[in-house]
Design an enzyme around this catalytic site. Structure first.
Site, PDB file in Angstrom:
ATOM      1  N   HIS A   1       0.806  -1.079  -0.014  1.00  9.26           N
ATOM      2  CA  HIS A   1       0.143  -0.096  -0.131  1.00  9.26           C
ATOM      3  C   HIS A   1       0.790   1.413  -0.152  1.00  9.26           C
ATOM      4  CE1 HIS A   1      -3.213   2.472   0.698  1.00  9.26           C
ATOM      5  NE2 HIS A   1      -2.715   3.091   1.841  1.00  9.26           N
ATOM      6  N   ASP A  19       0.774   5.073  -0.161  1.00 10.55           N
ATOM      7  CA  ASP A  19       0.186   6.216   0.018  1.00 10.55           C
ATOM      8  C   ASP A  19       0.782   7.272  -1.124  1.00 10.55           C
ATOM      9  OD1 ASP A  19      -1.870   6.067   2.114  1.00 10.55           O
ATOM     10  OD2 ASP A  19      -0.211   5.638   3.218  1.00 10.55           O
ATOM     11  N   ASP A  37      -7.727   1.544   2.446  1.00  7.56           N
ATOM     12  CA  ASP A  37      -7.364   2.589   3.641  1.00  7.56           C
ATOM     13  C   ASP A  37      -7.844   3.732   3.352  1.00  7.56           C
ATOM     14  OD1 ASP A  37      -5.666   3.490   5.746  1.00  7.56           O
ATOM     15  OD2 ASP A  37      -4.293   4.301   4.302  1.00  7.56           O
TER      16      ASP A  37
HETATM   17 ZN   LIG Z   1      -3.162   5.113   2.781  1.00  8.25          ZN
END
Ligand SMILES: [Zn+2]
Length: 1060
Positions: free
Chosen positions: A260, A262, A372
Site C-alpha cells: 500500500h 500512499d 485504507d
Molecule cells: Zn493509505
C-alpha cells in the site's frame, strides 16, 4: 546414544527455541548468528549530494567524492547518490554473496543503468543478492549505484511519526559490506520461527501446539550451528511436521502480495514516484524467484509515474502482468477518499483508471480496491457496477472506534439498490508479514464463519517498504497445508472472489454507506484544500459543458480533450485519501494548491476559448456572454465586471430552454440592477435589466441595533451581534428559527484527539462547547436595497482570531447567504456555526454523490452516537411534514444535526502532520433556506447547485450572440443533468456524453430536450460503452428516459456533421 526423554517445562522449552533464533541474544553461538558468514568492506565508496531528485543518467555524471560508512548527509528531502565499487573475494566461489546495506534513508540499487532493488531498513530489505552461487569464471568486480533519499519509510517526522517533518534531519549509511549468505541456516530459521508461532498461537490447550514445540526443541537438540552437516537432520524434522496435512474442512487463506503506497502523505508526491520504483523493482525480483507468487497493485497514477520515469521497469511489470503474477487492481486513478469527491469525480477516478489499465495491461480491473480510506459513500456500489466492477475489498472499517462491523464477507447494497460483493480481510490489515499469529487471527476474527470458508490475506510492507519479502513468501509457502492451521494459498484477487462467489447464497447484505467511526475531522481539516476541490470540480464541469456546446455550434472548435484529461488527472490526484482529507504534510498541501491553481488558470483560458467559439459569427455588440451551466431556468442577481476591475450588480434570469431575451449592452448602470442570464445547461444570453417590480425591494431596516432584510420571500432578522433571531417564510408567516434561540451562532470547541491530530475529532469535544459572543452595535447595513440587501458585522472569535460576515438577501432568491471571512490563528480548536430550527424530526438529510441519505438526529444507540460528526456535500436539511430548513454551503463537508440544531463545521486547528494547517485567512459562504413542503418539492437541490455554480459572465471577445438559447432541458425536476462532455471515443470529435441522475429518490420518467443537432442517442455505462440494446427513440429533438431512485444514467449523443 540419544538422550533419554525428559520432562519439559512449557516456558523454558519455548524460550530456549526463541534464544536459538534470536537476533539479540546469544548470537555468538546461536543459529541466527550464523546467517551470514565471512564479510568484507566494499572496495570503494563515493557519494554525490543533491537537493534534486535527478534521473539516473544525470546523477551518475556528477562529481562523486570519497565517502565512508558512518558519514552523515542530508538534510530532509535531499538525495545522496553512492557509487559502490566492489570486489568479491576469490575464496567465496561456490557461495551465495550479498551486498549488505543499511541506511536510515530509503535506498534504490542501480545496476547497469537499471533499478534492481529497493533497500529499506523498515521494510526488512537490507541486503541485495549479488549472486546465488559465485562461479569460478564469474566477474568478481562490479560497480553499483545506490540512490538514497533523505527520508525514512514514513517521511521525517520530528519526534513522532505524524509530527511535522524535521527539515534539518541528517541521514547515515551504517553498513555497506559484502557477505556470504548461508541459505541453509535461513531455511531452518524460517521453520523454527513458524513452529514457535504455532506453539504460541495454538496455546497449551492444543495437542498440535505441543507437537510444534517438541519438534522445534528436537531441532535445537540435533542442530549444531557451527556444523552445517547437522542441518539436514533438523530440516527433516521440520519437513515431517509441516508435511502432516489438514482435513478437507480447513479454512482457505488467499495470500496476496501487496504494497500500500500512499500517493502522498508524510512525504511529497515526487517522493512517491521513487517509492513506487523502489517497491516494485523489489517485487519484480520476488516474482522472478517465486513463479507462484502473485502481487496485487492498485492506483493507475503510480503506474503512470513508473511508466514515464522508469520505462524499463514498466515493461517488466507488463511482462509479469501477462504471466498473471502482477495483478493491477482497484480500477481507479488513485485510491481516493471515499466521502468527499463528487459523484462525477468518482466516476472519473474509474474512467481514467480503467482506461489506463486496459491500455497498459490489456484488461480492466474487476475489483475495487480501497483498503485504507475513511469511509465509503453509499453511491459507490452503483458507480462500481457501471464501471465494470462487482467486487470490493477494504479493511478500514476495522478501525471503527465504537462499533465492530458485523461482517467480513457480505453484499454491499448502495443508495440505488446496486449490489457488490464486499470482502474485508479478517486479519484487519493490508500489511501482513506472513506470521502464524496473523494466519490464526484471520481465521479466528472472521465474522462470517459458517457462511464462507475463504479469506484474503494481504502481505507486504507498504509506503515504500518494498512490499513482501522472500521470508514472507517462504513462510506462507511452508503453511500451504499443515494440520492444525488453515490452508494458505498464494492466490489472486480473482481466485479469492470466485471462491467467495461460490458461497454467495449464504451471505448477508448491508444497505447504505459504510461509515468509518473515526477520522471524522478529515471532513474539515485543511479548508483551502476542500475549497480547491469543490471549486475545481465546478470549473471542470463548466469547461466541459461550454466546450461541448462550442463543439456543437462551431465547425472550427477543437474540443480540448487532452488538456482536460490532464486537468482531471490533477484533480483526481488531489483526491487521494491523505490529500483532500487534509491529513498530509505542508509540502503536499502546497503541491495540491499548485495543482488547483493550474486547473483554475487553464480552466479560465478554456472557458474563454469556448466562449469565443460560441460568440463567433453571431451579430451583436461587444459585450458579455452570460452563461448558466445548470439544467434549469435561473433568475439571479449577478455581479458584472466593469472596466477598471470594479463590479456592479445585475440580475440575471434565465429563460426556459430555447428562449429569447431582450437585447442589452454591457452592464453599465451606475448602481446595482438586474441582469438577465439564460436557463438550462448552458443557455447563453446577454445582460438585461430586470423588470421593475423585481428590482425594487425595500431597503434593509435597522431598529435597536437589529437589521431586517426582506425580499418578499424571506424576512431575515439579525440581532445587534449578527445572530439570526428570526427567519420567516413571508407567504406563510412560518418561522424557521427555534423559539427563544438564535441561529448563525458561532461556537468553539476544544479539539484534542487521542492521537491522529489532523484526522480525528472525538465525541468529547462536544462537551466543551463555547458560544462565541459578539458585541452589540457591530451590525451595520451593507447594500442598501435595490436588487440586493445586506448587513455585515465583525466578530472577535478569540484574542487571536476574528471573523467578518456579510449577510446577503437578493431579490427573488429563496435563501439568505452568509459570506464569511475568518482570520484563524488557533491551536486545537474547532469552529462551527449552529442553527436551531423550529423543526422536529428523528432524521436529517445530507447530500452525497448523486443523491442524499438520512442519518439520525438522536443518540439512541452506539451506532447513532458514533455518527456525532458526519459528512455532506452541498446541502443538508431538517424537515418535518410540510416544512423544513436547509443549510447550504459552497466548500464545506463536515456537518451534524443533533436534535433540532443544524451545525456546519467550519475550521479546525490540528498541528500534526502539518503544523501550519488552516492558519490564516479563509473565505466561504453558507446559506439558509427555509421551505414549505418537502426539500425536493421546494427546490433545495437546485438552490444548492446555484450557490455552487454561479452564473458565468464571460467577456465576449467578438460579437456575443444576440439571443438567448438553451442547449438542454429536462422535463422532471427530479432529474439532474450533471455532466456534458465530449465522449472519450468520439469519431470526428462529434459525440457528446451526458450524465443524468435521479435526485429526489423517486421513480421518475422524463423528457430530455436538446436544441443541438443530434442524429443518434444511445445509453452507455460510465466507461462509455454503448448499451447493446441500441439507440433510443429520438423524436422532435426529445427522448424519453426512465429513472429509478438515485439512478445515474449516461447517454451518448452523436451530433450531425458540422454545418460547414
Ligand atoms: Zn493509505
Amino acid at each position: 546414544m540419544a538422550a533419554a526423554p525428559a520432562l519439559k517445562h512449557w516456558r523454558t522449552t519455548l524460550e530456549r527455541v526463541e534464544k536459538f533464533v534470536s537476533p539479540l541474544y546469544f548470537t555468538d553461538c546461536n543459529l541466527r548468528g550464523r546467517l551470514f558468514g565471512d564479510s568484507c568492506p566494499v572496495a570503494e565508496l563515493s557519494s554525490f549530494l543533491t537537493p534534486e531528485r535527478l534521473p539516473y543518467q544525470e546523477a551518475v555524471q556528477q562529481d562523486f567524492r570519497p565517502a565512508q560508512v558512518g558519514d552523515s548527509f542530508g538534510p530532509t528531502w535531499w538525495t545522496c547518490w553512492f557509487r559502490v565499487e566492489l570486489t568479491i573475494p576469490e575464496a567465496w566461489v561456490g557461495q551465495e554473496v550479498h551486498l549488505r546495506w543499511e541506511s536510515d534513508g530509503e535506498g534504490l540499487v542501480w545496476r547497469d543503468g537499471e533499478p534492481v532493488q529497493g533497500l529499506t531498513k523498515e521494510g526488512e530489505k537490507t541486503s541485495y543478492i549479488l549472486t546465488d552461487k559465485l562461479g569460478e569464471k564469474d566477474p568478481r568486480s562490479l560497480t553499483l549505484y545506490v540512490e538514497v533519499a533523505c527520508n525514512g519509510l514514513l517521511g521525517a517526522g520530528k519526534g513522532s511519526m505524524i509530527a511535522a517533518p524535521d527539515p534539518e534531519k541528517m541521514f547515515q549509511v551504517s553498513r555497506a559490506e559484502l557477505a556470504v549468505f548461508h541459505r541453509d541456516v535461513y531455511k531452518l530459521l524460517v521453520d523454527l520461527e513458524l513452529l514457535l508461532g504455532i506453539a504460541k498461537g495454538l496455546g497449551e490447550d492444543n495437542q498440535r501446539s505441543f507437537q510444534a514445540l517438541y519438534t522445534a526443541n528436537q531441532m535445537v537438540n540435533v542442530c549444531d550451528p557451527a556444523q552445517p552437516e547437522t542441518f539436514p537432520v533438523a530440516q527433516a524434522l521440520a519437513s515431517k511436521f509441516f508435511g502432516q496435512r489438514g482435513g478437507e474442512s480447513q479454512h482457505t487463506i488467499h495470500a496476496m502480495g501487496h504494497c500500500h503506497i500512499d500517493t502522498a502523505w508524510l512525504w511529497p508526491f515526487k517522493e512517491t514516484v521513487r517509492k513506487c520504483a523502489r517497491s516494485w523493482v523489489t517485487v519484480v525480483q520476488l516474482m522472478e524467484r517465486n513463479p507462484e507468487f502473485i502481487f496485487a497493485c492498485s492506483q493507475a497514477q503510480q503506474l503512470e509515474w513508473v511508466r514515464s520515469h522508469y520505462p524499463g521497469l514498466h515493461a517488466r511489470l507488463q511482462e509479469f502482468a501477462c504471466r498473471g503474477q502482477f495483478v493491477p487492481v482497484g480500477g481507479t486513478w488513485v485510491e481516493m477518499d471515499g466521502n468527499l469527491p463528487s459523484g462525477e469525480s468518482m466516476v472519473r477516478q474509474f474512467l481514467q483508471g480503467q482506461n489506463f489499465f486496459r491500455q497498459e495491461f490489456g484488461k480492466m480491473c474487476s475489483e475495487f480496491w480501497l483498503p485504507d480510506t475513511f469511509g465509503y459513500s453509499a453511491q459507490l456500489p452503483q458507480i462500481m457496477r457501471s464501471c465494470g466492477i462487482k467486487r470490493f475489498l477494504t479493511q478500514k472499517l476495522s478501525w471503527n472506534l465504537v462499533n465492530s462491523f458485523p461482517h467480513h464477507t457480505f453484499f454491499w447494497e448502495g443508495l440505488d439498490g446496486s449490489q457488490v460483493l464486499a470482502h474485508f480481510p479478517p486479519g484487519d490489515s493490508y500489511g501482513m508479514q506472513g506470521s502464524v499469529e496473523e494466519v490464526l487471527k484471520t481465521v479466528a476474527k472472521n465474522r462470517d464463519k459458517g457462511r464462507t470458508n475463504h479469506s484474503a490475506f494481504l502481505f507486504g510492507f507498504g509506503d515504500g517498504g518494498g512490499g513482501p519479502t522472500q521470508t514472507m513468501v517462504d513462510r506462507l509457502k511452508r503453511l500451504c497445508n499443515t494440520d492444525g492451521l488453515p490452508r494458505v494459498q498464494l492466490s489472486s484477487p480473482e481466485q479469492l472472489f470466485s471462491a467467495l462467489e461460490g458461497h454467495s447464497g449464504q451471505l448477508c447484505t448491508w444497505v447504505g454507506e459504510l461509515f468509518l467511526e473515526l477520522h471524522n475531522g478529515t471532513y474539515t481539516t485543511h479548508a483551502q484544500i476542500k475549497k480547491g476541490n469543490r471549486e475545481c470540480e465546478r470549473i471542470l464541469h463548466d469547461v466541459e459543458l461550454l466546450s461541448s456546446l462550442a463543439l456543437a455550434r462551431s465547425a472550427q472548435f477543437l474540443y480540448p480533450a487532452a488538456l482536460l484529461q490532464d486537468l482531471w488527472r490533477l484533480l483526481l490526484l488531489t483526491q487521494f485519501h491523505d490529500v483532500v482529507t487534509g491529513s498530509c504534510i505542508q509540502l503536499v498541501a502546497e503541491e495540491a494548491m499548485c495543482h488547483y491553481e493550474d486547473i483554475r488558470s487553464h480552466g479560465n483560458t478554456l472557458l474563454s476559448a469556448a466562449a469565443a467559439a460560441l460568440c463567433a459569427g453571431e451579430p451583436g455588440p461587444e459585450g458579455l456572454l452570460i452563461v448558466n451551466t445548470l439544467p434549469w431556468k435561473r433568475t439571479e442577481v449577478l455581479a458584472l465586471p466593469r472596466p477598471g476591475g470594479a463590479h456592479c450588480l445585475g440580475m440575471s434570469w434565465l429563460l426556459p430552454s430555447p428562449g429569447h431575451c431582450p437585447r442589452h449592452g454591457l452592464c453599465s448602470c451606475p448602481r446595482p440592477h438586474l441582469t438577465a442570464a439564460p436557463a438550462a445547461p448552458a443557455a447563453c444570453v446577454r445582460s438585461a435589466r430586470a423588470p421593475a417590480d423585481l428590482a425594487s425591494r425595500p431597503p434593509p431596516t435597522k431598529t435597536d441595533g437589529s437589521v431586517t432584510l426582506d425580499n418578499g420571500i424571506l424576512r431575515v432578522r439579525l440581532d445587534p451581534t449578527g445572530r439570526l433571531t428570526s427567519l420567516v417564510l413571508v407567504a406563510s408567516g412560518r418561522e424557521a428559527i427555534a423559539e427563544g434561540a438564535a441561529g448563525n451562532q458561532f461556537v468553539l470547541f476544544d479539539d484534542v484527539p487521542l492521537y491522529w491530530d489532523a484526522w480525528d475529532v472525538m465525541d468529547y469535544h462536544l462537551e466543551t462547547r463555547k458560544p462565541v459572543l459578539g458585541q452589540a452595535g457591530t451590525l451595520a447595513v451593507g447594500t442598501e436595497g435595490g436588487v440586493r440587501g445586506s448587513a455585515w458585522f465583525l466578530l472577535q472569535i478569540s484574542p487571536n482570531s476574528r471573523l467578518s460576515q456579510e449577510v446577503v438577501l437578493d431579490v427573488g432568491c429563496p435563501y439568505v447567504r452568509f459570506h464569511t471571512e475568518v482570520h484563524w490563528h488557533e491551536a486545537h480548536k474547532f469552529l462551527k456555526v449552529e442553527f436551531p430550527a423550529r423543526v422536529r424530526s428523528p432524521q436529517a438529510t445530507y447530500e452525497v454523490q448523486f443523491g442524499h441519505l438520512q442519518r439520525p438526529t438522536h443518540y439512541n444507540t452506539s451506532w447513532d452516537w458514533a455518527r456525532f460528526e458526519v459528512w455532506a456535500h452541498r446541502w443538508m436539511d431538517l424537515s418535518e411534514h410540510g416544512f423544513g430548513l436547509a443549510l447550504l454551503n459552497d466548500c464545506k463537508y463536515g456537518a451534524s444535526v443533533r436534535g433540532n440544531v443544524l451545525s456546519l463545521s467550519l475550521l479546525r486547528a490540528p498541528k500534526s502532520p502539518d503544523a501550519t494547517v488552516d492558519m490564516g485567512r479563509h473565505e466561504f459562504t453558507y446559506a439558509l433556506m427555509p421551505h414549505k413542503g418537502s426539500f425536493q418539492d421546494a427546490g433545495v437541490i437546485p438552490a444548492a447547485y446555484s450557490l455552487n455554480f454561479p452564473l458565468l459572465a464571460l467577456p465576449a471577445p467578438g460579437p456575443a450572440p444576440a439571443a438567448a438559447w438553451s442547449a438542454f432541458s429536462v422535463s422532471s425536476p427530479a432529474v439532474v443533468l450533471e455532466t456534458v462532455k465530449q465522449a472519450e471515443t468520439s469519431p470526428q470529435g462529434r459525440t457528446l456524453l451526458l450524465r443524468l441522475y435521479e435526485a429526489h429518490g423517486s421513480h421518475s420518467d422524463c423528457w430530455l430536450h436538446t436544441s443541438l443537432p443530434v442524429q443518434e442517442a444511445v445509453l452507455c455505462d460510465f466507461l462509455e460503452r454503448r448499451d447493446p440494446a441500441g439507440p433510443l427513440l429520438l423524436r422532435d429533438n426529445r427522448l424519453k428516459l426512465a429513472f429509478t431512485p438515485f439512478q445515474v444514467q449516461s447517454l451518448l449523443l452523436v451530433l450531425q456533421p458540422p454545418p460547414n
